[in-house]
Every structure is written in C-alpha cells, then in structure tokens.
Design a protein around this motif. Sequence first.
Motif, PDB file in Angstrom:
ATOM      1  N   GLY A  62       0.944  -1.299  -0.024  1.00  0.00           N
ATOM      2  CA  GLY A  62       0.025   0.209   0.035  1.00  0.00           C
ATOM      3  C   GLY A  62       0.811   1.419   0.009  1.00  0.00           C
ATOM      4  N   GLN A  63       0.070   2.388  -0.152  1.00  0.00           N
ATOM      5  CA  GLN A  63       0.699   3.642  -0.321  1.00  0.00           C
ATOM      6  C   GLN A  63       1.854   3.985   0.684  1.00  0.00           C
ATOM      7  N   CYS A  64       1.368   3.524   1.877  1.00  0.00           N
ATOM      8  CA  CYS A  64       2.449   3.935   3.270  1.00  0.00           C
ATOM      9  C   CYS A  64       3.903   3.055   3.126  1.00  0.00           C
ATOM     10  N   SER A  65       3.607   2.039   2.544  1.00  0.00           N
ATOM     11  CA  SER A  65       4.696   0.941   2.741  1.00  0.00           C
ATOM     12  C   SER A  65       5.276   0.596   1.597  1.00  0.00           C
ATOM     13  N   ILE A  66       4.996   1.166   0.429  1.00  0.00           N
ATOM     14  CA  ILE A  66       5.425   0.642  -1.127  1.00  0.00           C
ATOM     15  C   ILE A  66       6.923   1.077  -0.992  1.00  0.00           C
ATOM     16  N   VAL A  67       7.772   0.194  -1.862  1.00  0.00           N
ATOM     17  CA  VAL A  67       9.047   0.418  -2.113  1.00  0.00           C
ATOM     18  C   VAL A  67       9.233   0.164  -3.438  1.00  0.00           C
ATOM     19  N   TRP A  68      10.141   1.100  -4.399  1.00  0.00           N
ATOM     20  CA  TRP A  68      10.377   0.987  -5.731  1.00  0.00           C
ATOM     21  C   TRP A  68      11.832   1.083  -5.919  1.00  0.00           C
ATOM     22  N   LYS A  69      12.262   0.126  -6.746  1.00  0.00           N
ATOM     23  CA  LYS A  69      13.749   0.285  -7.026  1.00  0.00           C
ATOM     24  C   LYS A  69      13.882  -0.029  -8.421  1.00  0.00           C
ATOM     25  N   ARG A  70      15.154   0.331  -8.923  1.00  0.00           N
ATOM     26  CA  ARG A  70      15.542  -0.025 -10.178  1.00  0.00           C
ATOM     27  C   ARG A  70      16.516  -1.401 -10.184  1.00  0.00           C
ATOM     28  N   LEU A  71      16.272  -2.374 -10.064  1.00  0.00           N
ATOM     29  CA  LEU A  71      16.922  -3.638 -10.030  1.00  0.00           C
ATOM     30  C   LEU A  71      17.512  -3.918 -11.306  1.00  0.00           C
ATOM     31  N   ASP A  72      16.616  -3.929 -12.309  1.00  0.00           N
ATOM     32  CA  ASP A  72      16.881  -4.609 -13.693  1.00  0.00           C
ATOM     33  C   ASP A  72      17.515  -3.429 -14.655  1.00  0.00           C
ATOM     34  N   MET A  73      18.463  -3.790 -15.197  1.00  0.00           N
ATOM     35  CA  MET A  73      19.312  -2.892 -16.195  1.00  0.00           C
ATOM     36  C   MET A  73      20.020  -3.661 -17.272  1.00  0.00           C
ATOM     37  N   GLY A  74      20.592  -2.854 -17.949  1.00  0.00           N
ATOM     38  CA  GLY A  74      21.722  -3.245 -19.036  1.00  0.00           C
ATOM     39  C   GLY A  74      23.006  -2.713 -18.652  1.00  0.00           C
ATOM     40  N   LEU A  75      24.157  -3.427 -18.797  1.00  0.00           N
ATOM     41  CA  LEU A  75      25.501  -3.082 -18.684  1.00  0.00           C
ATOM     42  C   LEU A  75      25.939  -3.505 -19.680  1.00  0.00           C
ATOM     43  N   VAL A  76      27.049  -2.575 -20.450  1.00  0.00           N
ATOM     44  CA  VAL A  76      27.914  -2.936 -21.372  1.00  0.00           C
ATOM     45  C   VAL A  76      29.201  -2.417 -21.143  1.00  0.00           C
ATOM     46  N   ASN A  77      30.271  -3.076 -21.994  1.00  0.00           N
ATOM     47  CA  ASN A  77      31.634  -2.482 -22.173  1.00  0.00           C
ATOM     48  C   ASN A  77      31.708  -1.583 -23.296  1.00  0.00           C
ATOM     49  N   ASP A  78      32.927  -0.862 -23.084  1.00  0.00           N
ATOM     50  CA  ASP A  78      33.225  -0.012 -24.353  1.00  0.00           C
ATOM     51  C   ASP A  78      33.142  -0.501 -25.713  1.00  0.00           C
ATOM     52  N   ASN A  79      33.389  -1.766 -26.019  1.00  0.00           N
ATOM     53  CA  ASN A  79      33.542  -2.306 -27.266  1.00  0.00           C
ATOM     54  C   ASN A  79      32.145  -2.569 -27.650  1.00  0.00           C
ATOM     55  N   TRP A  80      31.251  -2.926 -26.767  1.00  0.00           N
ATOM     56  CA  TRP A  80      29.897  -2.857 -27.101  1.00  0.00           C
ATOM     57  C   TRP A  80      29.420  -1.478 -27.703  1.00  0.00           C
ATOM     58  N   LEU A  81      29.626  -0.680 -27.111  1.00  0.00           N
ATOM     59  CA  LEU A  81      29.313   0.708 -27.445  1.00  0.00           C
ATOM     60  C   LEU A  81      29.684   1.136 -28.896  1.00  0.00           C
ATOM     61  N   VAL A  82      30.902   0.616 -29.320  1.00  0.00           N
ATOM     62  CA  VAL A  82      31.445   0.816 -30.362  1.00  0.00           C
ATOM     63  C   VAL A  82      30.774   0.073 -31.485  1.00  0.00           C
ATOM     64  N   SER A  83      30.676  -1.157 -31.187  1.00  0.00           N
ATOM     65  CA  SER A  83      29.975  -2.175 -32.137  1.00  0.00           C
ATOM     66  C   SER A  83      28.599  -1.750 -32.435  1.00  0.00           C
ATOM     67  N   TYR A  84      27.911  -1.571 -31.210  1.00  0.00           N
ATOM     68  CA  TYR A  84      26.302  -1.336 -31.209  1.00  0.00           C
ATOM     69  C   TYR A  84      25.955   0.002 -30.650  1.00  0.00           C
ATOM     70  N   HIS A  85      26.323   1.093 -31.264  1.00  0.00           N
ATOM     71  CA  HIS A  85      26.423   2.413 -30.446  1.00  0.00           C
ATOM     72  C   HIS A  85      24.958   2.741 -30.316  1.00  0.00           C
ATOM     73  N   ALA A  86      23.898   2.157 -31.216  1.00  0.00           N
ATOM     74  CA  ALA A  86      22.627   2.588 -30.936  1.00  0.00           C
ATOM     75  C   ALA A  86      21.670   1.760 -30.314  1.00  0.00           C
ATOM     76  N   THR A  87      22.171   1.089 -29.151  1.00  0.00           N
ATOM     77  CA  THR A  87      21.656   0.102 -28.153  1.00  0.00           C
ATOM     78  C   THR A  87      20.861   1.036 -27.531  1.00  0.00           C
ATOM     79  N   THR A  88      19.503   0.726 -27.131  1.00  0.00           N
ATOM     80  CA  THR A  88      18.713   1.294 -26.032  1.00  0.00           C
ATOM     81  C   THR A  88      18.027   0.068 -25.207  1.00  0.00           C
ATOM     82  N   ILE A  89      17.627   0.653 -24.029  1.00  0.00           N
ATOM     83  CA  ILE A  89      16.804  -0.173 -22.975  1.00  0.00           C
ATOM     84  C   ILE A  89      15.656   0.581 -22.746  1.00  0.00           C
ATOM     85  N   THR A  90      14.483   0.049 -22.964  1.00  0.00           N
ATOM     86  CA  THR A  90      13.240   0.438 -22.459  1.00  0.00           C
ATOM     87  C   THR A  90      12.484  -0.215 -21.325  1.00  0.00           C
ATOM     88  N   HIS A  91      11.824   0.401 -20.489  1.00  0.00           N
ATOM     89  CA  HIS A  91      11.179  -0.328 -19.183  1.00  0.00           C
ATOM     90  C   HIS A  91       9.769  -0.170 -19.600  1.00  0.00           C
TER      91      HIS A  91
END
Length: 166
Positions: A62-91
Amino acid sequence: MTCSTPWCVIGDFNVIASVEEKIGGLPYQMNKNMDFLSMIEDCGFVDLGFYGPRYTWSNGRGQCSIVWKRLDMGLVNDNWLVSYHATTITHPSSARSDHNPLLLEMNVRQDTSKRYFKFLNCGFENENFLPLVQEVWNKEVNGNAMWIFYQRRKALSNALSKWSSQ
C-alpha cells in the motif's frame, strides 16, 4: 583486464547502483551494493540508461509502505558501445509481475564510411531553430553522462533532419 569482445549483460541484478534508484522503505545501506559496483568497475561496464519508468521493481504494498527500486538494467563495455552504439533499453509497464520487463533494441548501422561533423549556419537565421534545439535537448534521459549526451545528440540530429526537410 581489458576485453576486446563486445559484452552486454542485461537483467535483474537484485541490487541498486545508487541511492537515487530507490524510493520508500528504510534508508538504503550502500555497503550492500559494493560487490556489484566493484564488478561493474572490474568489467569496465557502463549502464545503458533507459527510457520509460525509472523503477523496475515494486514490493506492491500500500501507499504508506510501498518500495520502488531499479533492480533491472543493461550493462555494456566500451567495445559494445563501439559496435552497437545505437543500443537502447526501455522499461515497458507490466501488470503481471513485480518487475517491469526490459526491452533491448540494437540498431546496427551498416555504413562503415567515415562521417564528419558538419555545421550549417543557416539554421540560426530561422526563429524556430533555437526553440527546437532547446526542446529536444531538455527532454529527460536517464543514465550516465556519456549516455545522456549521446542520446540527446542523436535525438537532436533526428529532429534537425526532419526540420530541415520541411
């Protein structure tokens, strides 16, 4: 250790990377995520950022005890950004789970020719130019500073291409 292979890790890490990734409940103890932050640093990962709701998990209370977190994500290395620079994540939103799904989109450009920066001064003469630039640049984008800059630059380039062809 450096890796020449493009790497992308996406999913539920069950830990947050910063205090801004949690609201509600007890104050977050940052020592809980030190191993996670060390892994990110050791692997040379960067957060891809995201579009959509900031938080990907909720305890569903409920409203008084709700918790929100960003537990889910995408992590990449620099070589990923060079190869796939247009990668996006949507929630996208989810009604069936306590986690929002992650949508990873990879847009690969086949053009391997060099692309040079071009500045056309003619835009400044149009009274709609600067308001368009400001509107596009001020849209909210989340992620690290380089990701935010890249996404804003890409959005601005798209908007100016559409604007100049009108």
